[in-house]
Design an enzyme around this catalytic site. Structure first.
Site, PDB file in Angstrom:
ATOM      1  N   GLU A   7      84.853  35.969  33.643  1.00 56.33           N
ATOM      2  CA  GLU A   7      83.503  36.520  33.795  1.00 56.33           C
ATOM      3  C   GLU A   7      83.490  37.587  34.886  1.00 56.33           C
ATOM      4  O   GLU A   7      84.035  37.395  35.976  1.00 56.33           O
ATOM      5  CB  GLU A   7      82.537  35.379  34.157  1.00 56.33           C
ATOM      6  CG  GLU A   7      81.102  35.813  34.359  1.00 56.33           C
ATOM      7  CD  GLU A   7      80.164  34.659  34.687  1.00 56.33           C
ATOM      8  OE1 GLU A   7      78.942  34.860  34.631  1.00 56.33           O
ATOM      9  OE2 GLU A   7      80.659  33.544  35.005  1.00 56.33           O
ATOM     10  N   LYS A  38      75.229  38.624  28.672  1.00 59.86           N
ATOM     11  CA  LYS A  38      74.740  37.288  29.024  1.00 59.86           C
ATOM     12  C   LYS A  38      73.233  37.212  28.837  1.00 59.86           C
ATOM     13  O   LYS A  38      72.481  38.063  29.327  1.00 59.86           O
ATOM     14  CB  LYS A  38      75.117  36.978  30.474  1.00 59.86           C
ATOM     15  CG  LYS A  38      74.953  35.519  30.889  1.00 59.86           C
ATOM     16  CD  LYS A  38      75.528  35.317  32.291  1.00 59.86           C
ATOM     17  CE  LYS A  38      75.544  33.856  32.694  1.00 59.86           C
ATOM     18  NZ  LYS A  38      76.139  33.661  34.039  1.00 59.86           N
ATOM     19  N   CYS A  41      79.619  31.583  30.718  1.00 59.43           N
ATOM     20  CA  CYS A  41      79.267  30.587  31.732  1.00 59.43           C
ATOM     21  C   CYS A  41      78.135  29.671  31.243  1.00 59.43           C
ATOM     22  O   CYS A  41      78.257  29.034  30.206  1.00 59.43           O
ATOM     23  CB  CYS A  41      78.941  31.281  33.051  1.00 59.43           C
ATOM     24  SG  CYS A  41      79.160  30.218  34.511  1.00 59.43           S
TER      25      CYS A  41
END
Length: 315
Positions: free
Chosen positions: A46, A137, A171
Site C-alpha cells: 500500500e 481506496k 487494507c
C-alpha cells in the site's frame, strides 16, 4: 486455456518516505530481483510510492491545522504521481523489459478536476508495458481521511490475464463485506490485499477472504523503521519517542481454502516467492462459490454503482 501455474513475488520493504525517487529506485531493483527468481506477477505494498506516513499528524487537530503541517502535506503531495503519467510510463518500460505484471501501491494525484486531492491507489501494469487499470481506496481509514479522498465504484478493477482474473482491495476496505462481494462477482482468482496493518488480526482477515472467495490472497505490507523517515519533517517529532520499528510487516500468501502457501514474514524486509497451482481455485469452488451456487439472489442482492462520479458534467 488458462495457465495452470503462476509464480508470484510479494515485496516487503519501504522507501525513504516522501522521496519519490527512492521509491522508484526500489521498485526497479526489487522487481529485477524478483523477476530473476522467476516471478511473473510482482506486488508492492500500500502506497509504496512515496510511503505510508505512519504516526504522522501533519499538524492536524480537531478544529485546527498548523502551517508546518500544511508544508509537510505539500511535500507529500509533491511525491505523488498522476495515472497515467511519467512514472507509470517508467513502470511500463520496466514491466515490458522483465516480462512481468506489476501491481504497485501509489499515492495518486487527481488530474481530472482538482489538483488538490490525493488518492490511495493501486496501479496495474501488464508485461507488454501497458497500463491495465487502477483502483482507488473507497474509504481511507481514520486519520487517513485527511490525506486521501474517497474512490468510487468505477475503479473496482478486476483484470483478465492468461492465468486468471486479478484484482483487489486496499487494507481496511477488505473489512467491507459488500466490497468483497463486488470483487467476487467479477470472478476474481488472484485477490491482492496490500495493507498497512501488521497486527495478528489481519492474518485472520486474509485467510477468511481466501476461504470465502475461494481465491488466492496476496497480502503485502511494508517493513518500515524510523530510518526511512526524513528527520527534517516538521512533524517528525510525532514519532520521536516511538519504537524504531514502525511497521513489522506480515506479508503472506494464502491458498483458496484459507491455508498459508507462504507464512507471514515479520521484522525484516524481503521478497516472498511462490509458484501457485491455479487448479486449486477451481477445485476449491466445488462445495462453495459465494456468488454462484452458494448465493441466494432471491433473498440477497447487491447493487454496485460502477460509474465514475464527477462533480462537474460537461455536455
Amino acid at each position: 486455456m488458462k495457465k495452470r501455474q503462476l509464480t508470484v513475488a510479494v515485496v516487503q520493504d519501504a522507501p525513504i518516505l516522501f522521496d519519490k525517487q527512492s521509491a522508484m529506485d526500489k521498485i526497479e531493483s526489487m522487481s529485477r530481483e524478483a523477476a530473476g527468481q522467476g516471478a511473473e506477477l510482482i506486488v508492492f505494498p500500500e502506497v509504496f510510492l512515496p510511503g505510508y506516513p505512519r504516526g504522522l499528524s501533519f499538524g492536524a487537530r480537531v478544529g485546527s491545522r498548523t502551517v508546518d503541517g500544511r508544508r509537510d502535506w505539500e511535500r507529500y503531495w509533491e511525491s505523488s504521481i498522476a495515472i497515467p503519467g511519467a512514472e507509470t510510463r517508467i513502470f511500463g518500460e520496466l514491466a515490458r523489459e522483465l516480462g512481468v505484471y506489476l501491481v504497485i501501491g501509489v499515492v495518486e494525484r487527481d488530474q481530472d478536476f482538482s489538483t488538490g486531492t490525493l488518492f490511495n491507489s493501486m496501479v496495474y501494469i501488464g508485461p507488454d508495458g501497458e497500463l491495465l487499470g487502477k483502483h482507488r481506496k473507497l474509504v481511507p481509514t481514520g486519520s487517513e481521511r485527511l490525506l486521501w479522498g474517497q474512490g468510487d465504484g468505477s475503479t473496482l478493477t478486476v483484470i483478465d490475464t492468461p492465468f486468471g482474473r486479478i484484482g483487489g482491495l486496499i487494507c481496511w476496505e477488505n473489512y467491507m463485506p459488500l466490497a468483497r462481494t463486488a470483487m467476487y462477482a467479477q470472478g476474481i482468482d488472484i485477490y491482492l490485499a496490500p495493507t498497512a496493518d501488521a497486527r495478528d488480526t489481519w492474518q485472520s482477515t486474509i485467510r477468511h477472504i481466501a476461504c470465502e472467495g475461494r481465491c488466492y490472497v496476496i497480502s503485502c505490507n511494508q517493513f518500515a523503521t524510523k530510518a526511512s523517515y526524513p528527520t527534517d519533517l516538521a512533524c517528525y517529532e510525532d514519532i520521536q519517542d516511538d519504537a524504531d520499528t514502525l511497521s513489522r510487516g506480515g506479508s503472506a500468501i494464502v491458498g483458496p481454502l484459507g491455508d498459508y502457501i507462504v507464512e507471514p514474514l515479520y521484522e525484516q524486509e524481503g521478497i516472498l516467492i511462490s509458484t501457485l497451482d491455479l487448479s486449486l481455485i477451481t477445485q476449491s469452488r466445488f462445495d462453495f462459490d459465494a456468488v454462484g451456487h452458494y448465493s441466494r439472489p432471491d433473498v440477497f442482492q447487491l447493487i454496485v454503482n460502477d460509474s465514475k462520479q464527477d462533480i462537474v458534467r460537461r455536455k
